[in-house]
Design a protein around this motif. Structure first.
Motif, mmCIF file in Angstrom:
data_model
loop_
_atom_site.group_PDB
_atom_site.id
_atom_site.type_symbol
_atom_site.label_atom_id
_atom_site.label_comp_id
_atom_site.label_asym_id
_atom_site.label_seq_id
_atom_site.Cartn_x
_atom_site.Cartn_y
_atom_site.Cartn_z
ATOM 1 N N UNK A 1 0.850 -1.197 0.000
ATOM 2 C CA UNK A 1 0.000 0.000 0.000
ATOM 3 C C UNK A 1 0.880 1.239 0.000
ATOM 4 N N UNK A 2 0.541 2.124 -0.813
ATOM 5 C CA UNK A 2 1.357 3.351 -0.811
ATOM 6 C C UNK A 2 0.594 4.477 -0.127
ATOM 7 N N UNK A 3 1.275 5.098 0.755
ATOM 8 C CA UNK A 3 0.691 6.240 1.445
ATOM 9 C C UNK A 3 1.261 7.527 0.856
ATOM 10 N N UNK A 4 0.384 8.356 0.477
ATOM 11 C CA UNK A 4 0.867 9.613 -0.099
ATOM 12 C C UNK A 4 0.597 10.742 0.888
ATOM 13 N N UNK A 5 1.663 11.331 1.321
ATOM 14 C CA UNK A 5 1.526 12.477 2.206
ATOM 15 C C UNK A 5 1.634 13.738 1.362
ATOM 16 N N UNK A 6 0.658 14.551 1.427
ATOM 17 C CA UNK A 6 0.777 15.778 0.645
ATOM 18 C C UNK A 6 1.201 16.932 1.553
ATOM 19 N N UNK A 7 2.347 17.487 1.248
ATOM 20 C CA UNK A 7 2.851 18.640 2.000
ATOM 21 C C UNK A 7 2.651 19.860 1.124
ATOM 22 N N UNK A 8 1.886 20.804 1.634
ATOM 23 C CA UNK A 8 1.590 21.970 0.810
ATOM 24 C C UNK A 8 2.721 22.998 0.933
ATOM 25 N N UNK A 9 3.365 23.236 -0.178
ATOM 26 C CA UNK A 9 4.413 24.261 -0.178
ATOM 27 C C UNK A 9 3.811 25.601 -0.583
ATOM 28 N N UNK A 10 4.219 26.621 0.110
ATOM 29 C CA UNK A 10 3.741 27.963 -0.209
ATOM 30 C C UNK A 10 4.894 28.751 -0.823
ATOM 31 N N UNK A 11 4.521 29.825 -1.479
ATOM 32 C CA UNK A 11 5.563 30.674 -2.074
ATOM 33 C C UNK A 11 5.824 31.878 -1.158
ATOM 34 N N UNK A 12 7.092 32.072 -0.840
ATOM 35 C CA UNK A 12 7.484 33.201 0.007
ATOM 36 C C UNK A 12 8.517 34.071 -0.710
#
Lengths: 95, 95
Positions: free
Chosen positions: A5-16
């Motif tokens: 099973x693959x777990x996908x963690x989504x990390x939201x990157x923001x623009x600074x």
């Protein structure tokens, strides 16, 4: 058969945008500023002194403002400023 | 005998610091910023772009903040920036 099973963690990157201003430490010669001050006086302006610094406006991706600031701090130390002779200030804003 | 009266007008000059930031207008090449962005990427940072500008911190005497700003505007046009290729921003604070 084994099932993966693959777990996908989504990390939201923001623009600074990190504004890194690099200037010479006091006590070091500042020929460019002295020349500018001299020329401005010759043009008739009541100038006491001129300091010249370089400003890097770095657009980068990070998870948070705090992370962006830490990254900008690292960038300054590793590449943009020379800690022996330069001071630097950092301002980070989300874009 | 004629009596001359002398009137002395005292104009109080204050000290102001004008921060004049000069950057290239968009559309002009920015090799220094591109080099910095390239090197930061090589160092592993998620950088989109880097803009480089020059900041002049001018300590000057003027009667008011408004006069200091007008003077800084003139200095920028006459010496510190080239209106053909540069943009500039001015911030004045009393010292």
């Amino acid at each position: 058969m084994k099932v993966f099973k693959s777990f996908i963690f989504s990390i939201k990157l923001m623009r600074y945008v990190a504004k890194i201003e690099v200037s010479l430490k006091s006590g070091h010669g500042n020929p460019e500023g002295e020349t500018a001050a001299h020329l401005l006086k010759e043009l008739g302006y009541q100038v006491e002194k001129v300091d010249v610094s370089k400003a890097y406006t770095v657009t980068l991706n990070a998870c948070s403002s705090a992370e962006a600031k830490v990254t900008a701090e690292e960038m300054s130390k590793r590449l943009l400023a020379n800690p022996t002779k330069d001071n630097y200030t950092i301002n980070v804003v989300e874009q």
